[in-house]
Motif scaffolding. Sequence first.
Motif, PDB file in Angstrom:
ATOM      1  N   GLN A 192       1.211  -1.446   0.446  1.00  0.00           N
ATOM      2  CA  GLN A 192       0.128  -0.143  -0.377  1.00  0.00           C
ATOM      3  C   GLN A 192       0.801   1.744  -0.101  1.00  0.00           C
ATOM      4  N   PHE A 193       0.271   2.121  -0.845  1.00  0.00           N
ATOM      5  CA  PHE A 193       1.449   3.703  -1.295  1.00  0.00           C
ATOM      6  C   PHE A 193      -0.201   4.451  -0.097  1.00  0.00           C
ATOM      7  N   ALA A 194       0.987   5.854   0.345  1.00  0.00           N
ATOM      8  CA  ALA A 194       0.548   6.890   1.236  1.00  0.00           C
ATOM      9  C   ALA A 194       1.958   7.994   0.745  1.00  0.00           C
ATOM     10  N   THR A 195       1.464   8.639   0.044  1.00  0.00           N
ATOM     11  CA  THR A 195       2.026  10.148   0.263  1.00  0.00           C
ATOM     12  C   THR A 195       2.957  10.691   0.767  1.00  0.00           C
ATOM     13  N   GLY A 196       2.168  10.338   1.935  1.00  0.00           N
ATOM     14  CA  GLY A 196       3.462  10.703   3.180  1.00  0.00           C
ATOM     15  C   GLY A 196       4.873   9.653   3.022  1.00  0.00           C
ATOM     16  N   MET A 197       4.546   9.099   2.598  1.00  0.00           N
ATOM     17  CA  MET A 197       5.901   8.025   2.734  1.00  0.00           C
ATOM     18  C   MET A 197       6.918   9.243   1.427  1.00  0.00           C
ATOM     19  N   ILE A 198       6.197   9.947   0.547  1.00  0.00           N
ATOM     20  CA  ILE A 198       7.618  10.315  -0.184  1.00  0.00           C
ATOM     21  C   ILE A 198       8.525  11.070   0.328  1.00  0.00           C
ATOM     22  N   PRO A 199       9.614  11.176   0.092  1.00  0.00           N
ATOM     23  CA  PRO A 199      10.274  11.247   1.251  1.00  0.00           C
ATOM     24  C   PRO A 199      10.375  13.755   0.256  1.00  0.00           C
ATOM     25  N   ASP A 200      10.132  14.476   1.281  1.00  0.00           N
ATOM     26  CA  ASP A 200      10.102  16.185   1.229  1.00  0.00           C
ATOM     27  C   ASP A 200      11.303  16.370  -0.012  1.00  0.00           C
ATOM     28  N   ASP A 201      12.307  16.105  -0.055  1.00  0.00           N
ATOM     29  CA  ASP A 201      12.687  16.624  -1.413  1.00  0.00           C
ATOM     30  C   ASP A 201      12.988  15.857  -2.757  1.00  0.00           C
ATOM     31  N   VAL A 202      11.827  15.250  -2.613  1.00  0.00           N
ATOM     32  CA  VAL A 202      11.241  14.583  -3.867  1.00  0.00           C
ATOM     33  C   VAL A 202      10.174  16.250  -4.798  1.00  0.00           C
ATOM     34  N   ASP A 203      11.280  16.405  -5.284  1.00  0.00           N
ATOM     35  CA  ASP A 203      10.334  17.578  -5.574  1.00  0.00           C
ATOM     36  C   ASP A 203       9.825  18.085  -7.711  1.00  0.00           C
ATOM     37  N   THR A 204      10.183  16.829  -8.577  1.00  0.00           N
ATOM     38  CA  THR A 204      10.305  17.238  -9.454  1.00  0.00           C
ATOM     39  C   THR A 204       9.005  15.747  -9.911  1.00  0.00           C
ATOM     40  N   PHE A 205       8.239  15.158 -10.943  1.00  0.00           N
ATOM     41  CA  PHE A 205       8.241  14.303 -11.706  1.00  0.00           C
ATOM     42  C   PHE A 205       9.056  13.489 -11.956  1.00  0.00           C
ATOM     43  N   GLU A 206      10.295  13.489 -12.087  1.00  0.00           N
ATOM     44  CA  GLU A 206      11.557  12.491 -12.631  1.00  0.00           C
ATOM     45  C   GLU A 206      12.688  12.345 -11.524  1.00  0.00           C
ATOM     46  N   LYS A 207      12.500  12.854 -10.019  1.00  0.00           N
ATOM     47  CA  LYS A 207      13.024  12.398  -8.657  1.00  0.00           C
ATOM     48  C   LYS A 207      11.814  12.012  -8.071  1.00  0.00           C
ATOM     49  N   LEU A 208      10.596  11.880  -8.301  1.00  0.00           N
ATOM     50  CA  LEU A 208       9.819  10.933  -8.076  1.00  0.00           C
ATOM     51  C   LEU A 208       9.216   9.382  -9.095  1.00  0.00           C
ATOM     52  N   ALA A 209       9.773   9.628  -9.980  1.00  0.00           N
ATOM     53  CA  ALA A 209      10.100   8.230 -11.114  1.00  0.00           C
ATOM     54  C   ALA A 209      11.076   7.719 -10.327  1.00  0.00           C
ATOM     55  N   ALA A 210      12.468   8.216 -10.021  1.00  0.00           N
ATOM     56  CA  ALA A 210      13.645   7.545 -10.079  1.00  0.00           C
ATOM     57  C   ALA A 210      13.009   7.308  -8.476  1.00  0.00           C
ATOM     58  N   THR A 222      20.846   8.161  -4.867  1.00  0.00           N
ATOM     59  CA  THR A 222      20.941   8.525  -6.378  1.00  0.00           C
ATOM     60  C   THR A 222      19.820   9.019  -6.589  1.00  0.00           C
ATOM     61  N   TYR A 223      18.149   8.686  -6.573  1.00  0.00           N
ATOM     62  CA  TYR A 223      17.146   9.684  -6.459  1.00  0.00           C
ATOM     63  C   TYR A 223      17.399  11.011  -6.954  1.00  0.00           C
ATOM     64  N   GLN A 224      17.879  11.343  -5.585  1.00  0.00           N
ATOM     65  CA  GLN A 224      18.279  12.984  -5.348  1.00  0.00           C
ATOM     66  C   GLN A 224      18.636  13.521  -6.371  1.00  0.00           C
ATOM     67  N   ALA A 225      19.523  12.729  -6.920  1.00  0.00           N
ATOM     68  CA  ALA A 225      20.867  13.997  -8.135  1.00  0.00           C
ATOM     69  C   ALA A 225      20.426  13.418 -10.063  1.00  0.00           C
ATOM     70  N   VAL A 226      18.396  13.146  -9.658  1.00  0.00           N
ATOM     71  CA  VAL A 226      18.431  13.238 -10.416  1.00  0.00           C
ATOM     72  C   VAL A 226      18.236  14.584 -11.186  1.00  0.00           C
ATOM     73  N   GLN A 227      18.115  15.396 -12.892  1.00  0.00           N
ATOM     74  CA  GLN A 227      17.605  15.990 -12.855  1.00  0.00           C
ATOM     75  C   GLN A 227      16.577  16.239 -13.517  1.00  0.00           C
ATOM     76  N   GLU A 228      15.922  17.581 -13.752  1.00  0.00           N
ATOM     77  CA  GLU A 228      14.798  17.645 -13.971  1.00  0.00           C
ATOM     78  C   GLU A 228      15.110  18.232 -15.645  1.00  0.00           C
ATOM     79  N   ILE A 229      14.638  17.068 -16.548  1.00  0.00           N
ATOM     80  CA  ILE A 229      13.960  17.180 -18.198  1.00  0.00           C
ATOM     81  C   ILE A 229      12.795  17.501 -18.950  1.00  0.00           C
ATOM     82  N   VAL A 230      11.629  17.741 -18.460  1.00  0.00           N
ATOM     83  CA  VAL A 230      10.125  18.025 -18.698  1.00  0.00           C
ATOM     84  C   VAL A 230       9.872  18.647 -17.426  1.00  0.00           C
TER      85      VAL A 230
END
Length: 111
Positions: free
Chosen positions: A2-20, A88-96
């Motif tokens: 099960q997933f809850a949005t509260g599980m997402i780390p605060d530093d995930v601030d782009t769709f690219e980081k979310l995907a990673a 590593t997901y923190q190093a993902v750069q925004e492309i869209v």
Amino acid sequence: MQFATGMIPDDVDTFEKLAAWTGSVLHFHGFSLDYNERQPSTTFGDSGIQAVFEKQGPSRSFQKDNRLIYRLSLLIAPDYDSTAFDATYQAVQEIVTAPADTSFLNPNYTP
């Protein structure tokens, strides 16, 4: 799981980081799963994965089940393995940079 949005780390601030981040979670918890897109093919001369990744839409796996496959190639910072990033997901750069189409968003979302 099960997933809850509260599980997402605060530093995930782009769709690219979310995907990673999501890919990392799924990989970490599913690393022991055995799955083949299809058998290697002498006809296609490949390992059995490439042709399926190039196909659009849902595909039928070698195990005869339906799969939705996304292949992502996400740009990461050159110093991704430095102490600047804890994961590593923190190093993902925004492309869209275009806003997400509203049909993909929660109807209760307000920017």
